[in-house]
Design an enzyme around this catalytic site. Structure first.
Site, PDB file in Angstrom:
ATOM      1  N   ALA A  50       0.846  -1.196   0.000  1.00 31.76           N
ATOM      2  CA  ALA A  50       0.000   0.000   0.000  1.00 31.76           C
ATOM      3  C   ALA A  50       0.881   1.244   0.000  1.00 31.76           C
ATOM      4  O   ALA A  50       2.038   1.204   0.427  1.00 31.76           O
ATOM      5  CB  ALA A  50      -0.904  -0.011   1.216  1.00 31.76           C
TER       6      ALA A  50
ATOM      7  N   GLY B 163       0.056  -5.382   0.678  1.00 35.10           N
ATOM      8  CA  GLY B 163      -1.066  -5.396  -0.267  1.00 35.10           C
ATOM      9  C   GLY B 163      -0.701  -6.031  -1.590  1.00 35.10           C
ATOM     10  O   GLY B 163      -1.552  -6.616  -2.270  1.00 35.10           O
TER      11      GLY B 163
ATOM     12  N   GLU C 130      -1.086  -9.637  -0.988  1.00 44.86           N
ATOM     13  CA  GLU C 130      -2.529  -9.906  -0.815  1.00 44.86           C
ATOM     14  C   GLU C 130      -3.233  -9.941  -2.171  1.00 44.86           C
ATOM     15  O   GLU C 130      -4.189 -10.691  -2.373  1.00 44.86           O
ATOM     16  CB  GLU C 130      -3.145  -8.856   0.124  1.00 44.86           C
ATOM     17  CG  GLU C 130      -2.737  -9.086   1.575  1.00 44.86           C
ATOM     18  CD  GLU C 130      -3.117  -7.953   2.515  1.00 44.86           C
ATOM     19  OE1 GLU C 130      -3.929  -8.177   3.413  1.00 44.86           O
ATOM     20  OE2 GLU C 130      -2.598  -6.831   2.334  1.00 44.86           O
TER      21      GLU C 130
ATOM     22  N   GLU D  85       3.263  -5.951   7.544  1.00 45.38           N
ATOM     23  CA  GLU D  85       2.484  -4.825   8.092  1.00 45.38           C
ATOM     24  C   GLU D  85       2.696  -4.572   9.580  1.00 45.38           C
ATOM     25  O   GLU D  85       2.604  -3.418  10.027  1.00 45.38           O
ATOM     26  CB  GLU D  85       0.980  -5.038   7.832  1.00 45.38           C
ATOM     27  CG  GLU D  85       0.543  -4.805   6.398  1.00 45.38           C
ATOM     28  CD  GLU D  85       0.661  -6.051   5.528  1.00 45.38           C
ATOM     29  OE1 GLU D  85       0.063  -6.069   4.450  1.00 45.38           O
ATOM     30  OE2 GLU D  85       1.350  -7.014   5.926  1.00 45.38           O
TER      31      GLU D  85
ATOM     32  N   VAL E 102      42.411   7.756  19.453  1.00 42.62           N
ATOM     33  CA  VAL E 102      41.837   8.130  20.756  1.00 42.62           C
ATOM     34  C   VAL E 102      41.156   9.502  20.709  1.00 42.62           C
ATOM     35  O   VAL E 102      41.547  10.381  19.928  1.00 42.62           O
ATOM     36  CB  VAL E 102      42.910   8.118  21.873  1.00 42.62           C
ATOM     37  CG1 VAL E 102      43.384   6.712  22.127  1.00 42.62           C
ATOM     38  CG2 VAL E 102      44.067   9.044  21.528  1.00 42.62           C
TER      39      VAL E 102
END
Length: 714
Positions: free
Chosen positions: A68, A116, A119, A139, A401
Site C-alpha cells: 500500500a 497489499g 494480498e 504490516e 583516541v
C-alpha cells in the site's frame, strides 16, 4: 483492449486468455494507492463480461507491487474508526471481485510482492513465482496488520500456524521458501515466468487442475476443529506476546483476528479483519511506526539528492585499529569496499583483525555466510603499520583516541600521504570538526563521520559538516556510509553534534534524580518499561564511565547554563573509583560471564555505600515523575538542536535518536513524543520542574508553538 487506466491495463492475449498488468504511471514501483485500487475495481468489472478462459496478472516494473502507498496512511488513519473500516471493506470488495471472476486466475510474481502486493497475489487462484522474487506480509512493522484479506486467505492456504509465523515475523520469503510453505504453486526462472503462468491456465482448461476447489478452500472456514483451533491460536498468542513485548500489540491482535474469523467464510472473516485493522491503525504505536517509515524515506530522499555530487569510494582506510577500527574495517569490507586498517602498533592491528574475525565467524556459525566468503571479506581488509598504499585511498576514517591533540597530529600526518582529492573524516563523538580542521591544508575535504558502538549493530552514522566542508565531501561521505549499510544523518558542528548533545541532558536528568534520592535500579526498570532498551545506569555502564566523564566535561564547557553542574554526581563517584562499567566489569552494576561467555549484569550492593555521600536519603518518586524528569531534558535539547539548525528537519532529529541511542521506536522519536503529548501540555510538565534549572526550561519557540497549536509533524 478490455480496460486501460493509469495504473492498470487489461488486454486479450493468445490462447483466449486476458492479461491484467500493473504499471503505475510516473512511479518507479507499483503500489496500491487510491487510484490503483479504483482502477483494479474497474478492471474487475470489465473482466466480468469479457469472453476469456482465464486471467494472468503481471507487472511491467521489476517490482511486482511493494504494498500500500504509506504516504496516504497519515491522513487515512487520522479519520474516524468507522471510516477506516468502511475504507478497508471497500478495498476488499475489489480483491473479492478478482477472486470471484468466472474463470481461473493466476499471478506471475516477477519481483517483490509485499503487504497489499502479496494480498493481491493471494486473491488469484494460483501463483507462479520467479526465482528472483520475494513475498511477505510485513504490516506489523508499521503497528498494523494485513488489511486486504491477508489474515483470511493466507491461513486457509498455508495453515494457521504458518500464517501466524509469516505475519508476526514480517519476514520476506524467497521463492523456494514460499513454494515449500505452499504460498505459491510453482517457481521458475524469470524468463519462463509468463509461459509458466499461462501453462497453469491451460491445465485448468484441460481439466487437470480444479480451480474452483482451490477457490472454495480460500473462501470457506478454516479447516480446524475447536481443539486444534485453541491449541494453535492460544499457544501462538503467548509466544508472540513474549517476543513482541508489551509496546507492540499488532502481532497478537493479528492472531486474535485470525482466531475470531477462523470459523467464518470469507466475507464475514474480512469484516473481522477490517475492524481489527482499524483498531490498530488508530493506536499511537501505528502513528509512530508509520511516521518512522516516512522519516526513513525522507532521509533516503535527501541522500539521493546529494548523490550526483558524490565521488565513488573504491578504497577506504581507517586509522587506529582496535575494537572501533576493526568494526569499521569489518563493515566496509563486508559491504564490498576494500579498506586499509592502519595502526602504530602490531597489538592494535591484531585487536582490529580479531574483532573482524570474531564478527565474521559469528555470521558463519549462524549460517548467514559461507566460509569462503568470510575469507574474501578478510582479504578485503589490508592491515598495515605504514602509509605505503595511502596514495590510492579515496576516503580515510580517523578513529584514534578521543584527544584533540592526538587527532590533530594524525590528521595532518595522513593529509600529507593521500592525494589532493582524498576525503578525510574523523570518527569523533565530541570534538569540534572546525577545531580539528584548523591545521589542515584542505579543510574543504574534511568532515566528521561518527560511528556508534558496536559498529556492526548500530545503524546510525552522523556526518558532521564543518564551516569549510564542501558539499562534495558531505555527499561522498554520505554515499560511503550508505554503501556500508548505514543510515547517515547530516548535522552541523557543535559540542556533541546531534546525538550526544541530546543524550547528555538525559544523563543530567538521571544524575539529579539520584542526587534527590531516587534508586538507580528502580529508575532503570521504569525507563526500560517506558521502552528504552536499557535504563540510564546500565547505559552508562555500556558507554563507559570514562567516556561519559569526558563527554560530560565537553558538554559542560559548551553549554554551561544547562549542562554544567554544581554538585558531585553518582557518575563522578563511579569514575573516580575506576568503575568504568562493562569495560572493566564494574560500574553501577557488576558484570560476570554467563555460560555462553557473554557479560551479564548483576547487582552490586556495595555501590549503594559508595554513592551514599552524594545521594539524598531515599526519596519516593512516582513512575510518572521519574519518566518526566528523565525525558523532559532530552526532548527540550532535541528541540534546541532543531531550532539551532544543527539538524535540518524533525524527521532527521528523531531518526538520529532512534538509530543512535535506541529511543523507543513505538514512541517515534523525541519530537513525535512531544507531539503525542501536545506541546502546550509538555510545556506545563516541564514548568513543574522549573526549580531544577535550565535543562527543564522550554525554548521561546516551544512557547510560541503552544500558542499557535503548531506541531513538529503534520
Amino acid at each position: 483492449m478490455i480496460y486501460a487506466g493509469k495504473a492498470i491495463t487489461v488486454k486479450e492475449i493468445d490462447g483466449g486468455f486476458a492479461q491484467l498488468n500493473f504499471d503505475l504511471e510516473g512511479e518507479s514501483v507499483n503500489k496500491f494507492n487510491r487510484l490503483t485500487i479504483e482502477e483494479l475495481g474497474a478492471a474487475a468489472e470489465a473482466l466480468k463480461g469479457a469472453d476469456v478462459k482465464g486471467l494472468v496478472v503481471t507487472s511491467t516494473k521489476d517490482v511486482f507491487i511493494v504494498g500500500a502507498d504509506i504516504t496516504e496512511f497519515t491522513s487515512l488513519f487520522a479519520g474516524p474508526e468507522e471510516e477506516l473500516i468502511a475504507n478497508n471493506l471497500k478495498a476488499n470488495s475489489v480483491f473479492n471481485a478478482i477472486e470471484d471472476l468466472p474463470f481461473p486466475t493466476v499471478t506471475a510474481i516477477n519481483g517483490i510482492a509485499l503487504g497489499g502486493g502479496f494480498e493481491m497475489c493471494l486473491a488469484t487462484d494460483y501463483r507462479v513465482m520467479s526465482t528472483k522474487a520475494k513475498v511477505g506480509l510485513p504490516e506489523v512493522k508499521l503497528g498494523i496488520f494485513p488489511g486486504f484479506g491477508g489474515t483470511v486467505r493466507l491461513p486457509r492456504l498455508i495453515g494457521a500456524d504458518n500464517a501466524i509465523e509469516w505475519i508476526a515475523a514480517t519476514k520476506e520469503h524467497k521463492a523456494d521458501a514460499a513454494l515449500k510453505f505452499g504460498a505459491v504453486d510453482a517457481v521458475v526462472g524469470p524468463e519462463k515466468l509468463m509461459d509458466a503462468a499461462i501453462n497453469v491456465l491451460e491445465q485448468v482448461n484441460a481439466g487437470k487442475l480444479d480451480y474452483e476447489a482451490r477457490r472454495a478452500e480460500k473462501t470457506s472456514k478454516l479447516n480446524l476443529n475447536p481443539m486444534e483451533s485453541m491449541m494453535v491460536f492460544e499457544t501462538a498468542k503467548g509466544f508472540v506476546a513474549g517476543q513482541a513485548g508489551p509496546h507492540y500489540p499488532a502481532p497478537v491482535e493479528a492472531i486474535k483476528a485470525m482466531q475470531k474469523h477462523s470459523g467464518m467464510s470469507r466475507d464475514k472473516a474480512i469484516e473481522v479483519e477490517a475492524k481489527g485493522f482499524a483498531k490498530m491503525a488508530k493506536t499511537s504505536v501505528a502513528a509512530s511506526l508509520v511516521g518512522l517509515f516516512l522519516n526513513d524515506q525522507a532521509l533516503k530522499s535527501k541522500a539521493k539528492e546529494l548523490a550526483p555530487k558524490a565521488s565513488k569510494v573504491n578504497k577506504a582506510a581507517v586509522l587506529g585499529a582496535g575494537i572501533m577500527g576493526g568494526g569499521i574495517a569489518y563493515q566496509s569490507a563486508l559491504k564490498g569496499t576494500p579498506i586499509i586498517m592502519k595502526d602504530i602498533a602490531q597489538a592494535g592491528i591484531d585487536l582490529g583483525l580479531n574483532e573482524a574475525k570474531k564478527l565474521l565467524a559469528k555470521r558463519v556459525d549462524k549460517g548467514r555466510m559461507k566460509a569462503d566468503k568470510m575469507a574474501d571479506v578478510l582479504n578485503a581488509i589490508d592491515p598495515t603499520l605504514s602509509y605505503g598504499d595511502f596514495g590510492e585511498v579515496d576516503l580515510v576514517v580517523e578513529a584514534v583516541v578521543e584527544n584533540p591533540k592526538v587527532k590533530d597530529i594524525v590528521l595532518r600526518e595522513v593529509e600529507d600521504q593521500v592525494s589532493e582529492d582524498t576525503i578525510l573524516t574523523s570518527n569523533t563523538s565530541t570534538i569540534s570538526i572546525d577545531l580539528l580542521a584548523k591545521n589542515l591544508k584542505r579543510p574543504e575535504n574534511f568532515c566528521g563521520m561518527h560511528f556508534f558502538n558496536p559498529v556492526h549493530m548500530m545503524p546510525l552514522v552522523e556526518v558532521i559538516r564543518g564551516e569549510k566542508t564542501s558539499e562534495e565531501t558531505i555527499a561522498t561521505t554520505v554515499a560511503y556510509a550508505q554503501a556500508m549499510g548505514k543510515t547517515p544523518v547530516v548535522v552541523n558542528d557543535c559540542p556533541g553534534f546531534l546525538v550526544n548533545r541530546i543524550l547528555f541532558p538525559y544523563f543530567g536528568g538521571f544524575a539529579a534524580l539520584m542526587r534527590d534520592g531516587a534508586d538507580f535500579q528502580r529508575v532503570d526498570k521504569i525507563m526500560e518499561k517506558f521502552g528504552w532498551p536499557m535504563g540510564p545506569a546500565y547505559l552508562l555502564d555500556v558507554v563507559g564511565m570514562d567516556t561519559a566523564n569526558h563527554g560530560g566535561e565537553v558538554m559542560a564547557e559548551g553549554y554551561p547554563d544547562r549542562m554544567g553542574k554544581d554538585f558531585k554526581t553518582a557518575i563522578d563517584v563511579m569514575f573516580e573509583a575506576g568503575r568504568f562499567g562493562q569495560k572493566n566489569d564494574k560500574g553501577f552494576y557488576a558484570y560476570e560471564l554467563d555460560r555462553k561467555g557473554k557479560q551479564k549484569k548483576v547487582v552490586d550492593e556495595s555501590v549503594y555505600d559508595m554513592i551514599k555521600p552524594v545521594v539524598a536519603s531515599s526519596n519516593e518518586f512516582t513512575d510518572e515523575e521519574i519518566i518526566e524528569r528523565m525525558m523532559v531534558p532530552l526532548c527540550i535539547e532535541t528541540v534546541r538542536c532543531l531550532e539551532d539548525g544543527i539538524v535540518d528537519t524533525a524527521a532527521e532529529a528523531d531518526m538520529g535518536l532512534i538509530f543512535g541511542i535506541g529511543f523507543p521506536p513505538f514512541r517515534g522519536g523525541a519530537l513525535r513524543y512531544i507531539d503525542s503529548i501536545g506541546i502546550e501540555e509538555f510545556n506545563k510538565i516541564a514548568d513543574k520542574y522549573a526549580d531544577l534549572g535550565a535543562l527543564y526550561t522550554p525554548t521561546e519557540g516551544m512557547r510560541e508553538m503552544a500558542k499557535t497549536g503548531k506541531k513538529f509533524f503534520g
